[in-house]
Design a protein around this motif. Structure first.
Motif, PDB file in Angstrom:
ATOM      1  N   HIS A  72     -11.760  -5.597   3.879  1.00  0.00           N
ATOM      2  CA  HIS A  72     -11.809  -4.877   5.145  1.00  0.00           C
ATOM      3  C   HIS A  72     -11.081  -3.540   5.032  1.00  0.00           C
ATOM      4  CE1 HIS A  72     -12.732  -4.957   9.405  1.00  0.00           C
ATOM      5  NE2 HIS A  72     -11.542  -4.446   9.653  1.00  0.00           N
ATOM      6  N   GLY A  76      -5.993  -2.364   2.066  1.00  0.00           N
ATOM      7  CA  GLY A  76      -5.238  -1.911   0.895  1.00  0.00           C
ATOM      8  C   GLY A  76      -6.008  -1.830  -0.415  1.00  0.00           C
ATOM      9  N   SER A  79      -4.982   1.404  -2.207  1.00  0.00           N
ATOM     10  CA  SER A  79      -3.577   1.279  -2.643  1.00  0.00           C
ATOM     11  C   SER A  79      -3.461   0.356  -3.842  1.00  0.00           C
ATOM     12  CB  SER A  79      -2.722   0.730  -1.500  1.00  0.00           C
ATOM     13  OG  SER A  79      -2.880   1.521  -0.353  1.00  0.00           O
ATOM     14  N   ASN A 171      -2.774  -9.159   0.272  1.00  0.00           N
ATOM     15  CA  ASN A 171      -1.968  -7.937   0.138  1.00  0.00           C
ATOM     16  C   ASN A 171      -0.957  -7.775   1.282  1.00  0.00           C
ATOM     17  OD1 ASN A 171      -1.244  -5.486  -1.071  1.00  0.00           O
ATOM     18  ND2 ASN A 171      -2.706  -4.333   0.181  1.00  0.00           N
ATOM     19  N   LYS A 172      -0.070  -6.841   1.103  1.00  0.00           N
ATOM     20  CA  LYS A 172       0.951  -6.465   2.098  1.00  0.00           C
ATOM     21  C   LYS A 172       1.939  -7.594   2.376  1.00  0.00           C
ATOM     22  CE  LYS A 172      -2.257  -3.266   4.373  1.00  0.00           C
ATOM     23  NZ  LYS A 172      -2.582  -2.516   5.590  1.00  0.00           N
ATOM     24  N   ALA A 208       0.771  -3.961  -2.789  1.00  0.00           N
ATOM     25  CA  ALA A 208       0.399  -2.723  -3.476  1.00  0.00           C
ATOM     26  C   ALA A 208       1.516  -1.704  -3.349  1.00  0.00           C
ATOM     27  CB  ALA A 208      -0.900  -2.175  -2.893  1.00  0.00           C
TER      28      ALA A 208
HETATM   29  P1  GDP Z   1      -8.257   0.585   2.169  1.00  0.00           P
HETATM   30  O1  GDP Z   1      -8.901   1.133   3.396  1.00  0.00           O
HETATM   31  O2  GDP Z   1      -8.569  -0.859   2.014  1.00  0.00           O
HETATM   32  O3  GDP Z   1      -8.508   1.378   0.948  1.00  0.00           O
HETATM   33  O4  GDP Z   1      -6.671   0.601   2.449  1.00  0.00           O
HETATM   34  P2  GDP Z   1      -5.583   1.637   1.946  1.00  0.00           P
HETATM   35  O5  GDP Z   1      -5.228   1.397   0.533  1.00  0.00           O
HETATM   36  O6  GDP Z   1      -5.996   3.000   2.337  1.00  0.00           O
HETATM   37  O7  GDP Z   1      -4.325   1.155   2.826  1.00  0.00           O
HETATM   38  C1  GDP Z   1      -4.335   1.179   4.227  1.00  0.00           C
HETATM   39  C2  GDP Z   1      -2.913   1.298   4.713  1.00  0.00           C
HETATM   40  O8  GDP Z   1      -2.167   0.151   4.348  1.00  0.00           O
HETATM   41  C3  GDP Z   1      -2.166   2.488   4.135  1.00  0.00           C
HETATM   42  O9  GDP Z   1      -1.368   3.051   5.128  1.00  0.00           O
HETATM   43  C4  GDP Z   1      -1.325   1.870   3.042  1.00  0.00           C
HETATM   44  O10 GDP Z   1      -0.154   2.597   2.792  1.00  0.00           O
HETATM   45  C5  GDP Z   1      -1.019   0.508   3.621  1.00  0.00           C
HETATM   46  N1  GDP Z   1      -0.798  -0.496   2.571  1.00  0.00           N
HETATM   47  C6  GDP Z   1      -1.601  -0.777   1.533  1.00  0.00           C
HETATM   48  N2  GDP Z   1      -1.070  -1.729   0.760  1.00  0.00           N
HETATM   49  C7  GDP Z   1       0.109  -2.091   1.325  1.00  0.00           C
HETATM   50  C8  GDP Z   1       1.133  -3.025   1.003  1.00  0.00           C
HETATM   51  O11 GDP Z   1       1.090  -3.771   0.017  1.00  0.00           O
HETATM   52  N3  GDP Z   1       2.195  -3.087   1.845  1.00  0.00           N
HETATM   53  C9  GDP Z   1       2.303  -2.299   2.951  1.00  0.00           C
HETATM   54  N4  GDP Z   1       3.384  -2.438   3.704  1.00  0.00           N
HETATM   55  N5  GDP Z   1       1.358  -1.404   3.278  1.00  0.00           N
HETATM   56  C10 GDP Z   1       0.276  -1.303   2.490  1.00  0.00           C
END
Ligand code: GDP
Ligand code: MG
Length: 354
Positions: A72, A76, A79, A171-172, A208
């Motif tokens: 979705h 992440g 990331s 993730n997260k 990530a």
């Molecule tokens: P994508 O749309 O699936 O590619 O998601 P992104 O990688 O762009 O991440 C979306 C948001 O979630 C960003 O603001 C990231 O910084 C945050 N994010 C991604 N991975 C993590 C994680 O492991 N921990 C936290 N706290 N935030 C994360």
């Protein structure tokens, strides 16, 4: 020609000078002139090029897994790919400049993993629709604070339909609101049941941001690949997929190719979709010039006459003529398909307007 047209007319065959006639008729006419006509032996170049030769086990060699990341929006994916890339693609010592080519290779314990860095499922679906699976393993990213969302389900369906292995990356997990158990619960409704619950799906909790769990995720990818015994014949002429392509002002058409079978060399004649050409230069994912690319290797190539579409099949051919023939056939087949589709659509429209 007029004599022949007349002759045919006398036989009751009405043709103009551009008409095609069947072989028997042509043979008959040729005989009138004491010429023995023989059918041209037709080699189906396309079929030959697309022939699967995987049956011959002795030619197959292990190849790295090709992995894509799905899930979705905002869970992440980017990331995670960045995190893996930053911790494992350390080519600064080699003097290479990391560039973006839509795919990259990481090496863990001397084993390689190829990551497709293409946005989401669209590319994935486009490739699947062309009957070519780009990936072996899909990493399904689910944010631990958000759980299963609509695009998560979509991604599961895509991956299942394509028959690729799914590894779940929760993730997260660094977030206080993370709830790993809930994600497991929700995914088990889609037949993704974790091993510790008696299922067979690998779940890896990761962050990530902090990098926690990433090593385990990579190890699980390698383990899954080992079980799948991914192999390809590196000695045949190359076949692969266009990952992305664009027109560069200075360099001309530039395409990122994932080699799937065989080995692609500088100097090889190639066709991709409706384009053909010859590999003038090849760069690996670190921007280094390479002379050849083995199965599961992503490379950027120069030398196509035009810009192919992402998801199209690339083939290396014996010569220029074959490459052009492949491209031309692709064009005519696509034209026919479009015509068919338009016809089908028209008849449907007819149905609904009645
Ligand atoms: P994508 O749309 O699936 O590619 O998601 P992104 O990688 O762009 O991440 C979306 C948001 O979630 C960003 O603001 C990231 O910084 C945050 N994010 C991604 N991975 C993590 C994680 O492991 N921990 C936290 N706290 N935030 C994360
Ligand atoms: Mg993203």
């Amino acid at each position: 020609p007029s004599v022949i047209v007349k002759k045919l007319f006398m036989d009751g065959v009405m043709v103009t000078v551009n008409h095609e006639i069947d072989f028997e008729k042509a043979q008959e006419i040729a005989l009138d002139y004491d010429i023995i006509a023989e059918p041209e032996e037709k080699v189906d170049v396309i079929a030959e090029l697309l022939k699967e030769d995987d049956e011959d086990e002795s030619l197959l060699v292990s190849r790295p897994p090709v992995v894509c990341v799905m899930g979705h929006v905002d869970h992440g994916k980017t990331s995670l790919l960045d995190c893996i890339r930053n911790t494992h693609v350390t080519d600064r010592e080699a003097g290479g400049i990391t560039q973006h080519i839509g795919a990259y290779v990481v090496t863990i314990n001397d084993q390689k993993i190829t990551f497709l860095d293409t946005p989401g499922h669209e590319a994935f679906t486009a490739m699947r629709m062309r009957g070519a699976n780009a990936t072996d393993i899909a990493i399904l990213v689910v944010a631990a604070d958000d759980g299963v969302m609509p695009q998560t389900v979509e991604a599961i369906n895509h991956a299942k339909a394509a028959g690729v292995e799914i590894i779940v990356a929760i993730n997260k997990i660094d977030k206080p609101s993370a709830n790993i158990e809930r994600v497991k619960q929700e995914l088990s409704e889609y037949e993704l049941i974790p091993e510790d619950w008696g299922g067979s799906t690998i779940f890896v909790p990761v962050s990530a941001h902090s990098g926690e769990g990433i090593e385990t995720l990579l190890e699980m990818i390698l383990l899954t690949a080992e079980v799948a015994e991914l192999k390809a014949n590196p000695k045949r002429m190359a076949r692969g997929l266009v990952i992305e392509a664009e027109l560069d002002k200075g360099k001309g058409p530039v395409a990122t190719i994932l080699v799937q079978k065989g080995t692609l060399h500088v100097g090889d004649f190639i066709a991709a979709g409706a384009c053909s050409g010859k590999v003038r230069a090849m760069m690996d994912d670190k921007g280094r010039r390479v002379k050849e690319a083995a199965p599961s290797t992503p490379v950027e190539i120069l030398g196509l006459g035009d810009v192919p579409n992402a998801g199209e099949i690339l083939v290396a051919t014996e010569n220029d003529k074959e490459a052009k023939h492949f491209a031309a056939t692709f064009v005519s087949e696509n034209r026919n398909r479009l015509l068919e589709e338009t016809k089908a659509k028209m008849s449907l429209d007819d149905l609904f307007t009645q």
